[in-house]
Design an enzyme around this catalytic site. Structure first.
Site: not given
Ligand code: G3I
Length: 377
Positions: A176, A284
């Site tokens: 991105e 994705e």
């Molecule tokens: O690992 C922590 C955990 O320790 C904690 O207890 C929990 C509570 O909220 O959060 C966990 O982290 C989360 C992580 O996903 C793993 O589950 C984050 O809060 C959450 O923000 C994160 O979201 C991910 C997001 O990217 C940001 O990294 C989504 O699962 C994932 O599907 C999303 O994927 C992105 C692609 O990488 C790029 N393109 C868009 C796509 C969708 O947003």
């Protein structure tokens, strides 16, 4: 009507397992007479994709159970870690890195013979997950933010790409680069420190760490696949190639939020990227219910509307020989980031994937498999 398909287990299939596609270039491995490339063939998506020479992938969440691991092995030939390999997942702060989850993912996928897309080395969103949470502070305090950022990027990419060299086939080196809410460059912590030079720098570092890895830039377009953001993406790729950057492909994420893209417009975008000499993948794929409201409000079953939408994406990819893969952002409907992200959580479950929550193939699965087998009829 909700359809369920009963597919035989892999071992019971008549289709010969075929060799893996191990480069980004599509190769039809056994020709048009392959038994999976016939209308109604009783093959899994993975087998059909292998026969067609296109990867069928899934993003794998952290902590996925054994049934879902098995479903990946049955239905897909390519995987992306949904989160485990992101810079901020490995290093929540720049000097506290832990490769355990990423190692476990790569060990599992590689030993299972799956193609691995590495995601993502440099991503300006989601501090603490997409990138270390202290990068802002480190560069704000630095006398020379450009040099500090350049060496942080080099160090991370060298450590990560070299660690998985020979096992991770392709990397989303930059995720991105364009603004999430606009169409210009995203003014991320990387851009603030280095301008757009951070992209060349990261690509060079990745190429030095594993000269055989296929290097991608991965971007999303909200709805207008022929609009300004899409055009700016193509222009960015062109400029990088003109500068001699080691770039091999472009990912179009294909999260659908607003509407299903016009097939011709999406096809033209894929073609324009391929015409630059790059591979293209839809990296994705999923769709919020909001993208299908027109269809469902008109009385269409959600799963049938999804089948049509997946068909548009698959057809656009298959029409371009340099489109080398289709990856869904998750394995099955039991887990999707859309269900925990506003505003899409309001209509949860979005149920946006190819397998339902019981790991049964949905109409969208059958539609994609049929397109891979015989193309549009
Ligand atoms: O690992 C922590 C955990 O320790 C904690 O207890 C929990 C509570 O909220 O959060 C966990 O982290 C989360 C992580 O996903 C793993 O589950 C984050 O809060 C959450 O923000 C994160 O979201 C991910 C997001 O990217 C940001 O990294 C989504 O699962 C994932 O599907 C999303 O994927 C992105 C692609 O990488 C790029 N393109 C868009 C796509 C969708 O947003």
């Amino acid at each position: 009507m909700r359809l369920r398909a009963a597919l035989p287990l892999v071992g019971a299939l008549a289709c010969e397992p075929s060799s893996k596609v191990d480069t980004g270039s599509p190769t039809v491995d056994t020709g048009p007479t392959h038994p999976c490339l016939e209308a109604g063939a009783d093959c899994t998506l993975a087998e059909t994709a292998r026969a067609r020479g296109v990867h069928a992938g899934a993003a794998v969440p952290n902590g996925v159970d054994e049934d879902r691991q098995q479903a990946v092995l049955t239905h897909f030939d390519s995987v992306t870690a949904e989160n485990a390999m992101k810079w901020g997942a490995i290093c929540p702060t720049h000097d506290a890195c832990d490769f355990e989850r990423a190692d476990a993912f790569v060990d599992w996928a590689h030993s299972a013979g799956l193609r691995i897309r590495g995601h993502a080395l440099v991503w300006g969103q989601s501090p603490g997950h997409g990138h270390p949470g202290d990068l802002d502070e480190l560069t704000a305090e630095a006398d020379d933010p450009e040099t500090v950022m350049a060496s942080l990027i080099t160090e991370h990419i060298q450590a990560t790409v070299a660690r998985y060299a020979g096992r991770v086939e392709s990397w989303d080196v930059i995720n991105e680069p364009l603004s999430p809410g606009g169409s210009g460059m995203d003014e991320s912590v990387f851009f603030e420190a280095m301008g757009s030079e951070y992209i060349n720098h990261a690509l060079e570092a990745a190429h030095a760490a594993d000269p055989d890895a296929r290097l991608f830039i991965n971007e999303y377009v909200v709805s207008d696949y022929g609009g300004e953001k899409a055009q700016n993406f193509v222009a960015l790729l062109e400029e990088l190639l003109a500068q001699g950057a080691p770039l091999h492909g472009a990912g179009i994420q294909a999260h659908l939020y607003v509407e299903v893209p016009d097939p011709d417009v999406l096809g033209a975008l894929i073609h324009d990227i391929a015409a630059l000499g790059l591979d293209v993948e839809l990296t994705e794929i999923d769709m919020a219910r909001t993208a299908l409201l027109e269809q469902t409000n008109a009385g269409m079953e959600l799963f049938d509307a999804q089948a049509e939408a997946y068909g548009v994406l698959a057809e656009a990819c298959l029409a371009e020989p340099r489109c080398t893969g289709l990856t869904t952002w998750g394995i099955d409907d039991s887990h999707s980031w859309l269900d925990s992200t506003a505003p899409y959580d309001a209509l949860a479950p979005n149920a946006p994937l190819l397998l339902d929550e019981h790991l049964e193939p949905k109409p969208a699965y059958l539609a994609v498999r049929e397109l891979l087998a015989v193309g549009a009829q």
